[in-house]
Design an enzyme around this catalytic site. Structure first.
Site, mmCIF file in Angstrom:
data_model
loop_
_atom_site.group_PDB
_atom_site.id
_atom_site.type_symbol
_atom_site.label_atom_id
_atom_site.label_comp_id
_atom_site.label_asym_id
_atom_site.label_seq_id
_atom_site.Cartn_x
_atom_site.Cartn_y
_atom_site.Cartn_z
ATOM 1 N N LYS A 145 0.808 -1.230 0.000
ATOM 2 C CA LYS A 145 0.000 0.000 0.000
ATOM 3 C C LYS A 145 0.837 1.274 0.000
ATOM 4 O O LYS A 145 0.337 2.345 -0.346
ATOM 5 C CB LYS A 145 -0.976 -0.002 1.180
ATOM 6 C CG LYS A 145 -2.007 -1.099 1.015
ATOM 7 C CD LYS A 145 -3.188 -0.963 1.923
ATOM 8 C CE LYS A 145 -4.269 -1.954 1.473
ATOM 9 N NZ LYS A 145 -5.170 -2.361 2.482
ATOM 10 N N LYS A 174 -6.307 -11.299 -5.485
ATOM 11 C CA LYS A 174 -7.285 -11.467 -4.410
ATOM 12 C C LYS A 174 -8.478 -10.550 -4.649
ATOM 13 O O LYS A 174 -8.285 -9.390 -5.026
ATOM 14 C CB LYS A 174 -6.567 -11.092 -3.106
ATOM 15 C CG LYS A 174 -7.372 -11.226 -1.864
ATOM 16 C CD LYS A 174 -6.641 -10.622 -0.680
ATOM 17 C CE LYS A 174 -6.846 -9.123 -0.595
ATOM 18 N NZ LYS A 174 -6.417 -8.506 0.670
ATOM 19 N N LYS A 197 -11.783 -4.621 -2.755
ATOM 20 C CA LYS A 197 -12.369 -3.368 -3.214
ATOM 21 C C LYS A 197 -11.316 -2.550 -3.961
ATOM 22 O O LYS A 197 -11.588 -1.998 -5.025
ATOM 23 C CB LYS A 197 -12.888 -2.616 -1.985
ATOM 24 C CG LYS A 197 -13.530 -1.296 -2.249
ATOM 25 C CD LYS A 197 -15.024 -1.461 -2.526
ATOM 26 C CE LYS A 197 -15.674 -0.210 -3.068
ATOM 27 N NZ LYS A 197 -15.474 0.981 -2.251
HETATM 28 P P1 TYM Z 1 -10.884 -6.817 5.516
HETATM 29 O O1 TYM Z 1 -11.946 -5.854 5.884
HETATM 30 O O2 TYM Z 1 -10.014 -6.513 4.342
HETATM 31 O O3 TYM Z 1 -11.528 -8.235 5.266
HETATM 32 C C1 TYM Z 1 -12.424 -8.854 6.201
HETATM 33 C C2 TYM Z 1 -12.215 -10.360 6.181
HETATM 34 O O4 TYM Z 1 -12.407 -10.863 4.853
HETATM 35 C C3 TYM Z 1 -11.277 -11.646 4.474
HETATM 36 N N1 TYM Z 1 -11.070 -11.470 3.029
HETATM 37 C C4 TYM Z 1 -10.874 -12.475 2.181
HETATM 38 N N2 TYM Z 1 -10.802 -13.813 2.362
HETATM 39 C C5 TYM Z 1 -10.587 -14.569 1.259
HETATM 40 N N3 TYM Z 1 -10.454 -14.062 0.007
HETATM 41 C C6 TYM Z 1 -10.503 -12.730 -0.212
HETATM 42 N N4 TYM Z 1 -10.387 -12.251 -1.439
HETATM 43 C C7 TYM Z 1 -10.717 -11.863 0.906
HETATM 44 N N5 TYM Z 1 -10.825 -10.518 1.042
HETATM 45 C C8 TYM Z 1 -11.040 -10.288 2.355
HETATM 46 C C9 TYM Z 1 -10.114 -11.059 5.273
HETATM 47 O O5 TYM Z 1 -9.066 -11.994 5.403
HETATM 48 C C10 TYM Z 1 -10.782 -10.748 6.586
HETATM 49 O O6 TYM Z 1 -10.834 -11.908 7.400
HETATM 50 N N6 TYM Z 1 -7.261 -5.927 8.861
HETATM 51 C C11 TYM Z 1 -8.536 -6.592 8.647
HETATM 52 C C12 TYM Z 1 -9.616 -6.145 9.586
HETATM 53 C C13 TYM Z 1 -9.287 -6.295 11.035
HETATM 54 C C14 TYM Z 1 -9.226 -7.514 11.761
HETATM 55 C C15 TYM Z 1 -8.935 -7.130 13.100
HETATM 56 C C16 TYM Z 1 -9.374 -8.845 11.405
HETATM 57 C C17 TYM Z 1 -9.032 -5.275 11.894
HETATM 58 N N7 TYM Z 1 -8.834 -5.769 13.141
HETATM 59 C C18 TYM Z 1 -8.771 -8.083 14.103
HETATM 60 C C19 TYM Z 1 -9.217 -9.810 12.428
HETATM 61 C C20 TYM Z 1 -8.922 -9.413 13.725
HETATM 62 C C21 TYM Z 1 -9.013 -6.260 7.235
HETATM 63 O O7 TYM Z 1 -8.658 -5.272 6.651
HETATM 64 O O8 TYM Z 1 -9.961 -7.137 6.769
#
Ligand code: TYM
Length: 336
Positions: free
Chosen positions: A115, A194, A197
Site C-alpha cells: 500500500k 485477491k 475493493k
Molecule cells: P478486511 O476488511 O479486508 O476483510 C475482512 C475479512 O475478509 C477476508 N477477506 C478475504 N478472504 C478470502 N479471500 C478474499 N479475497 C478476501 N478478502 C477479504 C479477510 O481476510 C478478513 O478476514 N485488517 C482486517 C480487519 C481487522 C481484523 C482485526 C481482522 C481489523 N482488526 C482483528 C481480524 C482481527 C481487514 O482489513 O480485513
C-alpha cells in the site's frame, strides 16, 4: 452468567459493500462459530480511515456492513456485533502496544509494503495499522481469529506483540491463532489477484442477479482457452473455483467434464454459475432488504454489542495498567 467458552474475535472494514471474498473467506465462518465460541465481531471503522475516505459516507458504510453481516446469518442473540469506535479502549491499548512493537517489523508487513509502494507520502497510521489490529484482538484476550489468508501476517505480529508484552510485564495475553475457513483466498473477477475493493475486481455480496451476471460476464477464465472449441482446464479457472462454492455437485461435475471436452463455452458456464450464485445468495438479499427498513433494530444490536465490549475492554485495560505500574495504587505512601 459468565461465558466460559473460548473467545473468538474478528473484524471487517466498512469499505463500501462487503464482497464475496469477505463472505466466503470470513463471514460464512463467523456464522458457523457462534454456538461453540464466545464470538465478538467488529466493524473496524478506525481501520477504514487510514486510506482516503469521504466522512459524509462513513455512517452509511457502517450501517450497510452491519446489515450485510446480520443478513448473512450472524444472530445477535448468539454473538456480539459492534463498531470499533464505540469502544475507545481499542486505541488506548494500541498506544500501549506501540511501546513494545519494533518499528522494523511494521515496515516488513506485506500489506504496508504494497500500500505504500510508489507513494510520496505515507501516514504513520498505515504503518501502525497492525498494532491497532493486535489491540482489537488482545483487548478481549481472544485466542482464535477467523480470517482469510491475507491477514495471517498481521496475526503473526499480534502473537509477537502479545509475547513481548507478556515477557516485559507479566502473563496476561494469549497468542491468537488464525482459524482458517473453507476459502482462505478468493480471487477477483480478473482471475489473478485477491478479490478486494481496491483492486476493483469484486462481486458484491448483495448484488442483484443481473449485476452478478454482468460482473461474471467480464470475468477471466482459463487464459489458454482462446476459442470456443479449445478444451479448457477447469482447475486453473476462477469461474470453476466459484462453482465450487455455489453450484450443486452435479453441476460442478458437468461443467468440469464439458469444459475439458469443449462441449460447453465459458459464456454458458458463467451463466450457470450466475444463476446458482444468485439463488444461493437470495435469502441474504431478502434479509438485508428487511433489515434496511428497520434501522432502529440494527442500531440497537450495535449499541448492545458495544455496551458488552466496553465492559470486557475496561476489565482488560485495568489489568494492563496494573501490570504496567500505571494504576493509581502504585503511588508510594508518604514517608514518615
Ligand atoms: P478486511 O476488511 O479486508 O476483510 C475482512 C475479512 O475478509 C477476508 N477477506 C478475504 N478472504 C478470502 N479471500 C478474499 N479475497 C478476501 N478478502 C477479504 C479477510 O481476510 C478478513 O478476514 N485488517 C482486517 C480487519 C481487522 C481484523 C482485526 C481482522 C481489523 N482488526 C482483528 C481480524 C482481527 C481487514 O482489513 O480485513
Amino acid at each position: 452468567m459468565s461465558d466460559r467458552r473460548q473467545r473468538v474475535f474478528s473484524g471487517i472494514q466498512p469499505t463500501g459493500e462487503a464482497h464475496l471474498g469477505n463472505y466466503l473467506g470470513a463471514i460464512r465462518n463467523w456464522v458457523e462459530l457462534v454456538d461453540d465460541y464466545d464470538c465478538l465481531y467488529c466493524i473496524v471503522d478506525l481501520h477504514a480511515i487510514i486510506t482516503e475516505y469521504e466522512p459524509s459516507e462513513m455512517q452509511e458504510r457502517v450501517f450497510d456492513l452491519a446489515v450485510s453481516l446480520l443478513a448473512s446469518g450472524l444472530d445477535p442473540e448468539r454473538c456480539t456485533l459492534f463498531v470499533q469506535s464505540d469502544v475507545p479502549e481499542h486505541t488506548e491499548l494500541a498506544w500501549i502496544f506501540n511501546t513494545v512493537t519494533p518499528l522494523g517489523e511494521l515496515g516488513r508487513m506485506t500489506q504496508f509494503k504494497d500500500k505504500s509502494r510508489g507513494r510520496e507520502s505515507v501516514s504513520a497510521g498505515l504503518l501502525d495499522y497492525p498494532v491497532l489490529q493486535a489491540a482489537d484482538i488482545l483487548l478481549y484476550r481472544a485466542g482464535l481469529v477467523p480470517v482469510g489468508e491475507d491477514q495471517f501476517q498481521h496475526l503473526e505480529l499480534s502473537r509477537d506483540i502479545a509475547r513481548r508484552w507478556n515477557v516485559r510485564f507479566g502473563e496476561l495475553f494469549p497468542e491468537p491463532q488464525p482459524l482458517v475457513g473453507h476459502a482462505p483466498r478468493i480471487l477477483g473477477v480478473d482471475g489473478a489477484s485477491k478479490m478486494s475493493k481496491s483492486a476493483g475486481n469484486t462481486i458484491p455480496l448483495l448484488a442483484e442477479p443481473d449485476e452478478i451476471g454482468k460482473r461474471l460476464a467480464t470475468a477471466v477464465t482459463d487464459p489458454d482457452r482462446v476459442r470456443r472449441n479449445d478444451p479448457g482446464n477447469p482447475h486453473v479457472c476462477n469461474i470453476f473455483a466459484l462453482h465450487g462454492h455455489f453450484s450443486p455437485a452435479g453441476v460442478r461435475e458437468e461443467v468440469e467434464a464439458r469444459c475439458q471436452t469443449a462441449t460447453i463455452g465459458c459464456v454458458d458456464c458463467k451463466r450457470k454459475l450466475a444463476s446458482h450464485m444468485a439463488e444461493d445468495l437470495a435469502p441474504i438479499r431478502e434479509r438485508a432488504r428487511a433489515l434496511r427498513e428497520d434501522p432502529d433494530r440494527v442500531y440497537g444490536i450495535l449499541d448492545a454489542g458495544a455496551a458488552r465490549c466496553r465492559r470486557l475492554a475496561r476489565d482488560t485495560l485495568e489489568q494492563v495498567y496494573e501490570h504496567m505500574g500505571l494504576a493509581r495504587r502504585h503511588v508510594p505512601a508518604p514517608a514518615g
